[in-house]
Design an enzyme around this catalytic site. Structure first.
Site, PDB file in Angstrom:
ATOM      1  N   ARG A  42     -10.648 -11.220   1.507  1.00 26.77           N
ATOM      2  CA  ARG A  42     -11.519 -12.225   0.877  1.00 26.77           C
ATOM      3  C   ARG A  42     -10.887 -13.612   0.925  1.00 26.77           C
ATOM      4  O   ARG A  42     -11.581 -14.620   0.934  1.00 26.77           O
ATOM      5  CB  ARG A  42     -11.860 -11.769  -0.553  1.00 26.77           C
ATOM      6  CG  ARG A  42     -10.696 -11.637  -1.463  1.00 26.77           C
ATOM      7  CD  ARG A  42     -11.033 -10.822  -2.703  1.00 26.77           C
ATOM      8  NE  ARG A  42     -11.014  -9.377  -2.462  1.00 26.77           N
ATOM      9  CZ  ARG A  42     -11.268  -8.455  -3.380  1.00 26.77           C
ATOM     10  NH1 ARG A  42     -11.581  -8.806  -4.610  1.00 26.77           N
ATOM     11  NH2 ARG A  42     -11.237  -7.178  -3.081  1.00 26.77           N
ATOM     12  N   LYS A  73       0.839  -1.205   0.000  1.00 30.41           N
ATOM     13  CA  LYS A  73       0.000   0.000   0.000  1.00 30.41           C
ATOM     14  C   LYS A  73       0.872   1.251   0.000  1.00 30.41           C
ATOM     15  O   LYS A  73       1.995   1.210   0.506  1.00 30.41           O
ATOM     16  CB  LYS A  73      -0.855   0.033   1.279  1.00 30.41           C
ATOM     17  CG  LYS A  73      -2.015  -0.921   1.287  1.00 30.41           C
ATOM     18  CD  LYS A  73      -2.872  -0.724   2.522  1.00 30.41           C
ATOM     19  CE  LYS A  73      -4.055  -1.668   2.528  1.00 30.41           C
ATOM     20  NZ  LYS A  73      -5.004  -1.430   1.432  1.00 30.41           N
TER      21      LYS A  73
HETATM   22  N1  BES Z   1      -8.221  -3.438   4.085  1.00 30.41           N
HETATM   23  C1  BES Z   1      -8.371  -3.029   2.745  1.00 30.41           C
HETATM   24  C2  BES Z   1      -9.656  -2.220   2.508  1.00 30.41           C
HETATM   25  C3  BES Z   1      -9.782  -0.909   3.222  1.00 30.41           C
HETATM   26  C4  BES Z   1      -9.509   0.261   2.556  1.00 30.41           C
HETATM   27  C5  BES Z   1     -10.252  -0.846   4.506  1.00 30.41           C
HETATM   28  C6  BES Z   1      -9.674   1.470   3.206  1.00 30.41           C
HETATM   29  C7  BES Z   1     -10.406   0.365   5.163  1.00 30.41           C
HETATM   30  C8  BES Z   1     -10.123   1.530   4.502  1.00 30.41           C
HETATM   31  C9  BES Z   1      -8.407  -4.238   1.797  1.00 30.41           C
HETATM   32  O1  BES Z   1      -7.681  -5.331   2.223  1.00 30.41           O
HETATM   33  C10 BES Z   1      -7.833  -3.784   0.489  1.00 30.41           C
HETATM   34  O2  BES Z   1      -6.696  -3.411   0.495  1.00 30.41           O
HETATM   35  N2  BES Z   1      -8.642  -3.816  -0.554  1.00 30.41           N
HETATM   36  C11 BES Z   1      -8.211  -3.391  -1.840  1.00 30.41           C
HETATM   37  C12 BES Z   1      -8.779  -4.342  -2.868  1.00 30.41           C
HETATM   38  C13 BES Z   1      -8.185  -4.179  -4.241  1.00 30.41           C
HETATM   39  C14 BES Z   1      -6.744  -4.606  -4.228  1.00 30.41           C
HETATM   40  C15 BES Z   1      -8.970  -5.008  -5.225  1.00 30.41           C
HETATM   41  C16 BES Z   1      -8.741  -1.971  -2.079  1.00 30.41           C
HETATM   42  O3  BES Z   1      -9.852  -1.647  -1.657  1.00 30.41           O
HETATM   43  O4  BES Z   1      -7.997  -1.178  -2.644  1.00 30.41           O
HETATM   44 ZN    ZN Z   2      -5.638  -5.257   1.663  1.00 30.58          ZN
END
Ligand code: BES
Ligand code: ZN
Ligand code: ZN
Length: 505
Positions: free
Chosen positions: A361, A287
């Site tokens: 997921r 991230k």
């Molecule tokens: N934990 C994150 C989602 C999230 C984002 C929670 C902001 C709280 C605040 C999740 O694991 C994630 O990183 N999801 C990705 C999915 C993508 C790679 C398809 C996302 O939302 O960017």
């Molecule tokens: Zn994630």
């Protein structure tokens, strides 16, 4: 270990004793048209030589606003807080924030106990018992202050006791009101449990630390039976999807299963499944740095399971519920799962992990397969799953997707009832095509920039074919982002309402 903040919440009818002799640090009176005709209020106003009524007309203009009056001669309360009441037509969130302010004010002025007279005006469609429950829940969950990782001189919640005051209640209505207080208190405790686990920094809240806390909870609530699975045991069960997330971390994963049997032995349980990523770096698909600290709240789905189970046990609820907490830390290292790796899930379906940041997921897939063995009547998973839900719905509603419309409807209804709202997004057959890949049965991402929340749910739906299921994406609602940065304890109120009101047949 219990996570309630208040030592006690009581209910007291003041029609006989009056308000002037009430000994309390803070007496809160919600003022509306009806208040002026209330005998206890009239009496109090007379003792103050009309100071109270004069203050109301000169200072209380906007509903929800308040004025604090300390030390009035003849009145035993140390402080009086006059709050201009809301209108029947005002939306629920205004009622919640009014009592949130009361809780904050109590802590701010260092009151040890507060007594609140909510008055007789209730929002449209809600009765006085709803109001009493809401006051109890909202004050318990808003006197909460997180201080565990601050130095010892930091301010702790001063408020330790709440008395909800009523006027003219007796007999069965008084009993009903007492039950409402108890229910609100227990839900507030569940909210605080979830807030606390979320607010703990990730190095103070690893999967093994959560395991310890879950086990410790059974000391307070022996009716909760906890099973915990380590990585070896999960490996044996074939949870290759779940374990791909913790591979890169020094911290081993844990899956906790909490069983609560308060209903008939023959009654199928409701299953709750929570994503418990104690920190989400994104893994190799790392991230960006800004606000990455907020990924300590990526375990709020699991924290909700923990909170709801404690609420049910506290109330001795006559329901059967099983809660599953899938806990892991998502890190990048030489051992970490790489984009393109293929793993085999407990269901037998293989998954190509195209993005290691879509890890929630992967955990849920195996937990959702695991709960099948309970033959649940309904399965609800809760997860901070996608950033896309923040964009789709904003911060006021959690996102619901389901393979059963009745279940989705009841979740939304419970959200309205509790003021912890949820809103549905479609989960159509057309959305399923995006999980296709050449190298495995499924890919863990799909759909590009389109409908990220729905595509995540579409992936989960490949593991939930054998039961009625709903997925609640709480990425936008479980915590406040910058500048507040705090857990909210959502969706504990929604889920508690859904289960306790027995909306699910
Ligand atoms: N934990 C994150 C989602 C999230 C984002 C929670 C902001 C709280 C605040 C999740 O694991 C994630 O990183 N999801 C990705 C999915 C993508 C790679 C398809 C996302 O939302 O960017
Ligand atoms: Zn994630
Ligand atoms: Zn995540």
């Amino acid at each position: 270990m219990a996570y309630k903040v208040l030592n006690n919440i009581l209910l007291k009818d003041v029609s006989a004793s009056g308000l002037a002799s009430l000994k309390t640090d803070l007496l809160v009176l919600v003022i509306n048209k009806e208040t002026k005709t209330n005998a206890s209020f009239k009496d109090l106003n007379k003792i103050s030589k009309n100071y109270i009524s004069k203050t109301i007309s000169s200072h209380l203009k906007e509903s929800g606003s308040s004025v604090l009056l300390p030390n009035i001669d003849g009145i035993h309360a140390k402080n009086l807080l006059l709050v201009k009441g809301l209108d029947k037509k005002d939306p629920i969130h205004k009622w919640l924030s009014m009592y949130q302010s009361v809780a904050h004010k109590g802590n701010h002025i260092g009151s040890k106990d507060i007594s609140v007279m909510p008055g007789s005006v209730t929002p449209n469609g809600k009765d006085e018992f709803w109001l009493i429950e809401m006051v109890s829940k909202t004050i318990e969950s808003n006197v909460y202050i997180f201080s565990e990782t601050k130095n010892k001189t930091i301010k702790k919640p001063s408020v330790k006791k709440l008395t909800v005051l009523t006027s003219g209640l007796s007999g069965s209505n008084l009993n009903k009101a007492k039950k409402a207080v108890k229910k609100g208190y227990a839900v507030g405790e569940g909210v605080n449990t979830a807030k606390y686990l979320g607010d703990l920094p990730a190095n103070h809240c690893t999967p093994r630390i959560i395991e310890r806390k879950v086990k410790a909870m059974t000391k307070d609530f022996p009716k909760l039976k906890v099973k915990s699975f380590n990585e070896k045991e999960m490996q044996k069960m074939g949870m290759g999807s779940f374990l791909s997330v913790s591979r890169g971390s020094e911290e081993p994963a844990r899956m906790m299963v909490i069983e609560y049997k308060g209903g008939k032995a023959s009654e199928k349980p409701i299953a709750l499944v929570g994503k418990g990523v104690t920190f989400d770096t994104g893994g190799v698909s790392i991230k960006p740095s800004p606000a990455m600290d907020e990924m300590k709240w990526d375990m709020c789905g699991a924290a909700t399971v923990f909170g709801v189970m404690s609420t049910l046990a506290r109330l001795n609820a006559d329901v059967n519920v099983v809660g599953v907490m899938g806990c892991a830390e998502n890190m990048c290292s030489s051992k970490a799962t790489k984009p393109g790796d293929v793993v085999t899930s407990m269901s037998g379906q293989t998954i190509e992990i195209l993005n290691t940041d879509a890890e929630g997921r992967l955990i849920l897939a195996d937990c959702l397969t695991y709960v099948e063995k309970y033959k649940p009547s309904y399965v609800i998973d809760m997860a901070t799953l996608t950033g896309a839900v923040v964009i789709a719905l904003g911060r006021h509603a959690s996102g619901v997707m389901a393979n059963d419309q009745y279940l989705a409807d009841k979740i939304i209804e419970s959200g309205e009832e509790s003021g912890d709202r949820a809103w549905q997004l479609p989960l159509w057959d057309e959305h399923q095509s995006c999980t296709k890949t050449k190298y495995a049965d499924l890919a863990n991402i799909g759909g590009g920039r389109e409908a990220g929340t729905i595509h995540a749910a579409a992936f989960l739906s490949k593991f939930t074919k054998n039961y009625k299921w709903a997925h609640i994406d709480i990425a936008a609602t479980a915590s406040y982002s910058t500048p507040v940065k705090a857990g909210t304890g959502r969706p504990v109120p929604l889920i508690s309402e859904l289960i306790l009101s027995k909306k699910l047949k």
